[in-house]
Design an enzyme around this catalytic site. Structure first.
Site, PDB file in Angstrom:
ATOM      1  N   HIS A  17       0.840  -1.205   0.000  1.00 13.06           N
ATOM      2  CA  HIS A  17       0.000   0.000   0.000  1.00 13.06           C
ATOM      3  C   HIS A  17       0.878   1.259   0.000  1.00 13.06           C
ATOM      4  O   HIS A  17       0.602   2.228  -0.720  1.00 13.06           O
ATOM      5  CB  HIS A  17      -0.870   0.058   1.266  1.00 13.06           C
ATOM      6  N   LYS A  41     -17.884  -6.384   7.607  1.00 11.62           N
ATOM      7  CA  LYS A  41     -16.667  -7.156   7.873  1.00 11.62           C
ATOM      8  C   LYS A  41     -16.273  -6.958   9.334  1.00 11.62           C
ATOM      9  O   LYS A  41     -16.609  -5.950   9.935  1.00 11.62           O
ATOM     10  CB  LYS A  41     -15.516  -6.627   7.005  1.00 11.62           C
ATOM     11  N   ARG A  90      -2.292  -6.245  -8.520  1.00  9.33           N
ATOM     12  CA  ARG A  90      -1.163  -7.147  -8.288  1.00  9.33           C
ATOM     13  C   ARG A  90      -1.088  -8.190  -9.404  1.00  9.33           C
ATOM     14  O   ARG A  90      -0.192  -8.164 -10.217  1.00  9.33           O
ATOM     15  CB  ARG A  90      -1.295  -7.823  -6.908  1.00  9.33           C
ATOM     16  N   SER A 128      -2.899  -7.666   2.948  1.00 12.32           N
ATOM     17  CA  SER A 128      -3.127  -7.539   4.398  1.00 12.32           C
ATOM     18  C   SER A 128      -3.528  -8.877   4.998  1.00 12.32           C
ATOM     19  O   SER A 128      -3.123  -9.214   6.116  1.00 12.32           O
ATOM     20  CB  SER A 128      -4.232  -6.517   4.671  1.00 12.32           C
TER      21      SER A 128
HETATM   22  O1  PNS Z   1      -8.676  -2.894   0.331  1.00 12.02           O
HETATM   23  P1  PNS Z   1      -9.902  -3.494  -0.293  1.00 12.02           P
HETATM   24  O2  PNS Z   1     -10.663  -4.325   0.722  1.00 12.02           O
HETATM   25  O3  PNS Z   1      -9.592  -4.250  -1.541  1.00 12.02           O
HETATM   26  O4  PNS Z   1     -10.837  -2.251  -0.723  1.00 12.02           O
HETATM   27  C1  PNS Z   1     -12.110  -2.490  -1.285  1.00 12.02           C
HETATM   28  C2  PNS Z   1     -12.957  -1.195  -1.234  1.00 12.02           C
HETATM   29  C3  PNS Z   1     -13.055  -0.711   0.190  1.00 12.02           C
HETATM   30  C4  PNS Z   1     -12.337  -0.137  -2.101  1.00 12.02           C
HETATM   31  C5  PNS Z   1     -14.385  -1.567  -1.771  1.00 12.02           C
HETATM   32  O5  PNS Z   1     -14.872  -2.675  -1.082  1.00 12.02           O
HETATM   33  C6  PNS Z   1     -15.388  -0.424  -1.653  1.00 12.02           C
HETATM   34  O6  PNS Z   1     -15.294   0.568  -2.323  1.00 12.02           O
HETATM   35  N1  PNS Z   1     -16.369  -0.573  -0.754  1.00 12.02           N
HETATM   36  C7  PNS Z   1     -17.374   0.451  -0.517  1.00 12.02           C
HETATM   37  C8  PNS Z   1     -18.753   0.035  -1.007  1.00 12.02           C
HETATM   38  C9  PNS Z   1     -18.906   0.273  -2.508  1.00 12.02           C
HETATM   39  O7  PNS Z   1     -18.855   1.366  -2.988  1.00 12.02           O
HETATM   40  N2  PNS Z   1     -19.144  -0.829  -3.248  1.00 12.02           N
HETATM   41  C10 PNS Z   1     -19.437  -0.752  -4.666  1.00 12.02           C
HETATM   42  C11 PNS Z   1     -18.216  -0.850  -5.542  1.00 12.02           C
HETATM   43  S1  PNS Z   1     -18.491  -2.112  -6.711  1.00 12.02           S
END
Ligand code: PNS
Length: 175
Positions: A17, A41, A90, A128
């Site tokens: 990150h 979560k 990645r 993570s």
């Molecule tokens: O670090 P991560 O867990 O890969 O991040 C994922 C994240 C937080 C960017 C994604 O889950 C997110 O944007 N969640 C918020 C809800 C949302 O907007 N969902 C619709 C997107 S398809």
């Protein structure tokens, strides 16, 4: 002026990150790192703890700020007035989910573009969840996260015995 947002769970922040943050901060005028406050979560670290660790990790980067949000990313991007969402890629296995997310966000907020930065080779395997798992079994995570983060992880997961390496150092803001 181009303002970017790097959203994620950051549970916890890793060197992968931090690498993306440093590179994005060189490209955009401002970069907000947004920590998802997700009630569904059950993260290892609270949103406050994750924000604090990111603040420490990014302390030396002047155009980076750390924030948190709840709800839809597209809505947060609108409120934060950012033009670009940054995501790290990645492996090809990331791509399908990331493409779907980028396209959904574009539908919900047509003003925002998603820009992908490919993970640097040395961090291409890193996540993570892998860090949490290695720590849970007592492995050395000092190669994956800054020492101050490693210490926090061991305190959560193995409060009976913090790993030697993380214990050795007081402050560590290396990135
Ligand atoms: O670090 P991560 O867990 O890969 O991040 C994922 C994240 C937080 C960017 C994604 O889950 C997110 O944007 N969640 C918020 C809800 C949302 O907007 N969902 C619709 C997107 S398809």
């Amino acid at each position: 002026m181009s303002n970017a947002l790097y959203p994620g769970s950051f549970d916890p922040v890793t060197y992968g990150h931090i690498d993306i943050i440093k590179r994005a901060a060189r490209i955009f005028d401002t970069l907000t790192v947004g920590v998802l406050n997700n009630n569904v979560k059950s993260p290892l670290f609270s949103v406050e703890e994750r924000v604090k660790m990111l603040q420490t990790a990014c302390a030396g980067i002047p155009n980076v700020s750390i924030s948190s949000w709840q709800g839809l990313l597209a809505e947060y991007a609108r409120q934060a007035e950012v033009d670009v969402i940054i995501r790290g890629l990645r492996a090809v296995t990331d791509f399908e989910y990331e493409l779907q997310m980028a396209q959904t966000n574009k539908k919900l907020n047509p003003k925002v573009e998603t820009v992908f930065l490919t993970a640097s080779l040395e961090y291409a395997y890193l996540s993570s969840s892998v860090v949490r798992e290695v720590a849970a079994f007592g492995g050395d995570i000092g190669i994956f996260v800054p020492d101050f983060v490693a210490r926090e992880i061991y305190l959560k997961l193995r409060p009976e015995g913090v790993s030697g390496r993380a214990e050795d150092k007081d402050t560590d803001n290396e990135q």
